[in-house]
Every structure is written in structure tokens, then in C-alpha cells.
Design a protein around this motif. Structure first.
Motif, PDB file in Angstrom:
ATOM      1  N   LEU A  80       0.836  -1.203   0.000  1.00  0.00           N
ATOM      2  CA  LEU A  80       0.000   0.000   0.000  1.00  0.00           C
ATOM      3  C   LEU A  80       0.870   1.252   0.000  1.00  0.00           C
ATOM      4  CD1 LEU A  80      -2.919  -0.765   2.497  1.00  0.00           C
ATOM      5  CD2 LEU A  80      -2.980  -0.758   0.012  1.00  0.00           C
ATOM      6  N   VAL A  81       0.462   2.196  -0.833  1.00  0.00           N
ATOM      7  CA  VAL A  81       1.184   3.473  -0.907  1.00  0.00           C
ATOM      8  C   VAL A  81       0.180   4.621  -1.013  1.00  0.00           C
ATOM      9  CG1 VAL A  81       3.283   2.547  -1.981  1.00  0.00           C
ATOM     10  CG2 VAL A  81       1.381   3.284  -3.424  1.00  0.00           C
ATOM     11  N   LYS A  82       0.646   5.797  -0.584  1.00  0.00           N
ATOM     12  CA  LYS A  82      -0.119   7.028  -0.791  1.00  0.00           C
ATOM     13  C   LYS A  82       0.639   7.845  -1.832  1.00  0.00           C
ATOM     14  CE  LYS A  82      -2.417   7.288   3.665  1.00  0.00           C
ATOM     15  NZ  LYS A  82      -2.608   8.030   4.912  1.00  0.00           N
ATOM     16  N   CYS A 108      -4.622   6.563  -2.855  1.00  0.00           N
ATOM     17  CA  CYS A 108      -4.079   5.506  -2.010  1.00  0.00           C
ATOM     18  C   CYS A 108      -4.521   4.158  -2.570  1.00  0.00           C
ATOM     19  CB  CYS A 108      -4.581   5.668  -0.573  1.00  0.00           C
ATOM     20  SG  CYS A 108      -3.835   4.483   0.574  1.00  0.00           S
ATOM     21  N   GLY A 109      -3.604   3.206  -2.555  1.00  0.00           N
ATOM     22  CA  GLY A 109      -3.939   1.870  -3.069  1.00  0.00           C
ATOM     23  C   GLY A 109      -2.718   0.967  -3.090  1.00  0.00           C
ATOM     24  N   GLN A 110      -2.904  -0.194  -3.665  1.00  0.00           N
ATOM     25  CA  GLN A 110      -1.818  -1.161  -3.761  1.00  0.00           C
ATOM     26  C   GLN A 110      -0.992  -0.845  -5.010  1.00  0.00           C
ATOM     27  OE1 GLN A 110      -3.164  -5.189  -3.792  1.00  0.00           O
ATOM     28  NE2 GLN A 110      -1.105  -6.048  -3.628  1.00  0.00           N
ATOM     29  N   LEU A 111       0.315  -0.706  -4.829  1.00  0.00           N
ATOM     30  CA  LEU A 111       1.195  -0.378  -5.942  1.00  0.00           C
ATOM     31  C   LEU A 111       1.340  -1.595  -6.851  1.00  0.00           C
ATOM     32  CD1 LEU A 111       3.095   1.705  -7.249  1.00  0.00           C
ATOM     33  CD2 LEU A 111       4.934   0.746  -5.849  1.00  0.00           C
ATOM     34  N   VAL A 112       0.944  -1.437  -8.100  1.00  0.00           N
ATOM     35  CA  VAL A 112       1.022  -2.529  -9.073  1.00  0.00           C
ATOM     36  C   VAL A 112       2.302  -2.415  -9.890  1.00  0.00           C
ATOM     37  CG1 VAL A 112      -0.079  -3.613 -11.080  1.00  0.00           C
ATOM     38  CG2 VAL A 112      -1.486  -2.726  -9.201  1.00  0.00           C
ATOM     39  N   SER A 113       2.587  -1.209 -10.387  1.00  0.00           N
ATOM     40  CA  SER A 113       3.818  -1.012 -11.168  1.00  0.00           C
ATOM     41  C   SER A 113       4.229   0.452 -11.128  1.00  0.00           C
ATOM     42  CB  SER A 113       3.618  -1.472 -12.620  1.00  0.00           C
ATOM     43  OG  SER A 113       2.734  -0.597 -13.295  1.00  0.00           O
ATOM     44  N   TYR A 114       5.532   0.647 -11.353  1.00  0.00           N
ATOM     45  CA  TYR A 114       6.087   1.997 -11.410  1.00  0.00           C
ATOM     46  C   TYR A 114       7.079   2.020 -12.565  1.00  0.00           C
ATOM     47  CZ  TYR A 114       8.454   6.302 -10.049  1.00  0.00           C
ATOM     48  OH  TYR A 114       8.972   7.570 -10.041  1.00  0.00           O
ATOM     49  N   THR A 115       6.794   2.787 -13.590  1.00  0.00           N
ATOM     50  CA  THR A 115       7.688   2.903 -14.751  1.00  0.00           C
ATOM     51  C   THR A 115       8.004   4.381 -14.976  1.00  0.00           C
ATOM     52  OG1 THR A 115       5.900   3.117 -16.386  1.00  0.00           O
ATOM     53  CG2 THR A 115       6.605   0.866 -15.802  1.00  0.00           C
ATOM     54  N   HIS A 116       8.871   4.655 -15.945  1.00  0.00           N
ATOM     55  CA  HIS A 116       9.213   6.056 -16.232  1.00  0.00           C
ATOM     56  C   HIS A 116       8.019   6.812 -16.821  1.00  0.00           C
ATOM     57  CE1 HIS A 116       9.726   4.144 -20.151  1.00  0.00           C
ATOM     58  NE2 HIS A 116       9.614   5.347 -20.694  1.00  0.00           N
ATOM     59  N   ALA A 117       7.020   6.070 -17.342  1.00  0.00           N
ATOM     60  CA  ALA A 117       5.863   6.720 -17.947  1.00  0.00           C
ATOM     61  C   ALA A 117       4.653   6.774 -17.022  1.00  0.00           C
ATOM     62  CB  ALA A 117       5.482   6.002 -19.238  1.00  0.00           C
ATOM     63  N   ASN A 118       4.390   5.662 -16.304  1.00  0.00           N
ATOM     64  CA  ASN A 118       3.156   5.566 -15.516  1.00  0.00           C
ATOM     65  C   ASN A 118       3.385   4.944 -14.145  1.00  0.00           C
ATOM     66  OD1 ASN A 118       1.349   6.489 -17.625  1.00  0.00           O
ATOM     67  ND2 ASN A 118       1.682   4.516 -18.612  1.00  0.00           N
ATOM     68  N   VAL A 119       2.493   5.322 -13.224  1.00  0.00           N
ATOM     69  CA  VAL A 119       2.395   4.671 -11.914  1.00  0.00           C
ATOM     70  C   VAL A 119       1.002   4.049 -11.860  1.00  0.00           C
ATOM     71  CG1 VAL A 119       2.332   4.992  -9.421  1.00  0.00           C
ATOM     72  CG2 VAL A 119       3.952   6.306 -10.807  1.00  0.00           C
ATOM     73  N   ILE A 151       5.535   9.599  -3.379  1.00  0.00           N
ATOM     74  CA  ILE A 151       4.958   8.294  -3.085  1.00  0.00           C
ATOM     75  C   ILE A 151       5.514   7.843  -1.734  1.00  0.00           C
ATOM     76  CG2 ILE A 151       4.767   5.867  -3.772  1.00  0.00           C
ATOM     77  CD1 ILE A 151       5.183   6.720  -6.645  1.00  0.00           C
ATOM     78  N   VAL A 152       4.601   7.535  -0.794  1.00  0.00           N
ATOM     79  CA  VAL A 152       5.053   7.089   0.530  1.00  0.00           C
ATOM     80  C   VAL A 152       4.316   5.803   0.902  1.00  0.00           C
ATOM     81  CG1 VAL A 152       5.651   9.392   1.360  1.00  0.00           C
ATOM     82  CG2 VAL A 152       3.327   8.532   1.696  1.00  0.00           C
TER      83      VAL A 152
END
Length: 200
Positions: free
Chosen positions: A149-151, A160-171, A194-195
């Protein structure tokens, strides 16, 4: 019962002491075949029916499941090897040509085969119990969703939600409220912070 029948039973009882070792060897061979077959079956079931990826288990339970499965495998292999020894005897053992030495060896071997059979059965029973425990752990312990979980603070708002992916284009987040099946995609350029979060 007639005297002839009594004599026949006495003869069979006397002959039994000479065939006892062979009968025990046959029992051990049957047990060995059954043990190997059931070990293979348990292995296939554990692979096909268990959780596909133990790495998805929470940290302490992942270690527990791996230790249980490893111990079970070692016990099942040890039980199979003990049953093989009981079935075929000790490799390279000398034959006894004298009557008394053959009798002594036979009685000793009968005792060893019986002990090996009991050990083999015990190893199998304990191995099956460990496999069942490992499957129970893998099926009952689930991922901790709060671990991901991240804010997210962005120019378009806070999420706020569960982090699925983090790329240079999208979170990409999976919301924990509202429509939880539809991922929320934010542009990375719009994200300010993002915390980690313990709850949303």
C-alpha cells in the motif's frame, strides 16, 4: 480336527521358520514399491495443487513451507532407501555355508528387515504429515496486501492503493476503495510524492 490335519499344521509351522525371511523380503519389496509410488504421487500433487509460487507467501511462512517440504522429501527418500535395503539385503554380503552360521545370520537378518520396515513406515508417515503441513501453510497464509500500500500525491489529487507497477511513464495503483478491480493509472510526470501506507 483329525490327526492327519494336526500333523499337516505342525509341518507347516516347522517349514514357516525357513521361509520367514523370504516372506519378509517380499513384504519389504511391496512396501518399497508402494512407498516410491506414493512419494511420486505426493510430489506431483504438491507441485500441481499447491501454491504455484512460494515467494508470494509472507516472509516467515515462506521459510516454514520450504523447510517442511524439504524435510518431507528427505524423509520420503530415506524411507524408500531403507525399504530397498530391507528388500534386497546388504550389497556384497557373504553367503553362509555352515548350518549354524546360516541360522544365526537368518535370525539376525529377520530382525534387521523388521526394523527397516518399521523405520520405512515411520519415515513415510512423518513425511506425509510434513507435506500436509506445508500444503496447509501455503493454502492458508496469504500475502499481506498492506505491504504494497502506498499514498501518492500528484498534481491531479491524492490517491491511495496497492502499488502494481512503477515505470518512467506511468504509476499504476489498485484502489482499495470504490472499484477495486479497475487499476488507476497516473502519469509519472504528475506524481510529486509516493510514501508507504499501512491503510487507506
Amino acid at each position: 480336527m483329525s490327526a492327519g490335519a494336526d500333523r499337516r499344521w505342525e509341518e507347516l509351522a516347522r517349514e514357516l521358520q525357513f521361509s520367514q525371511l523370504d516372506q519378509l523380503r517380499k513384504q519389504a519389496e511391496g512396501w518399497r514399491n508402494g512407498l516410491i509410488g506414493l512419494t511420486a504421487l505426493v510430489t506431483v500433487l504438491a507441485v500441481l495443487k499447491g501454491r504455484d509460487d512460494l515467494s508470494k507467501l509472507p516472509s516467515p511462512w515462506q521459510t516454514v513451507a520450504i523447510l517442511l517440504l524439504g524435510s518431507a522429501f528427505l524423509l520420503l527418500v530415506a524411507g524408500s532407501l531403507i525399504a530397498v535395503r530391507a528388500s534386497f539385503g546388504k550389497p556384497g554380503e557373504l553367503l553362509h555355508l555352515g548350518g549354524q552360521s546360516l541360522r544365526k545370520w537368518t535370525l539376525t537378518e529377520i530382525r534387521r528387515v523388521r526394523q527397516a520396515l518399521y523405520l520405512s513406515m515411520s519415515a513415510f508417515t512423518l513425511g506425509m504429515a510434513l507435506v500436509a503441513a506445508a500444503l496447509g501453510v501455503s493454502w492458508t497464509q496469504t500475502e499481506d496486501p498492506a505491504a504494497d500500500l502506498v499514498k501518492v500525491a500528484s498534481t491531479t489529487g491524492d490517491f491511495c492503493g496497492q502499488l502494481v507497477s512503477y515505470t518512467h511513464a506511468n504509476v499504476t495503483l489498485l484502489p482499495t476503495t470504490g472499484d477495486t478491480t479497475k487499476p488507476l493509472v497516473l502519469r509519472t510526470a504528475d506524481v510529486r510524492k509516493i510514501v508507504p501506507a499501512t491503510a487507506c
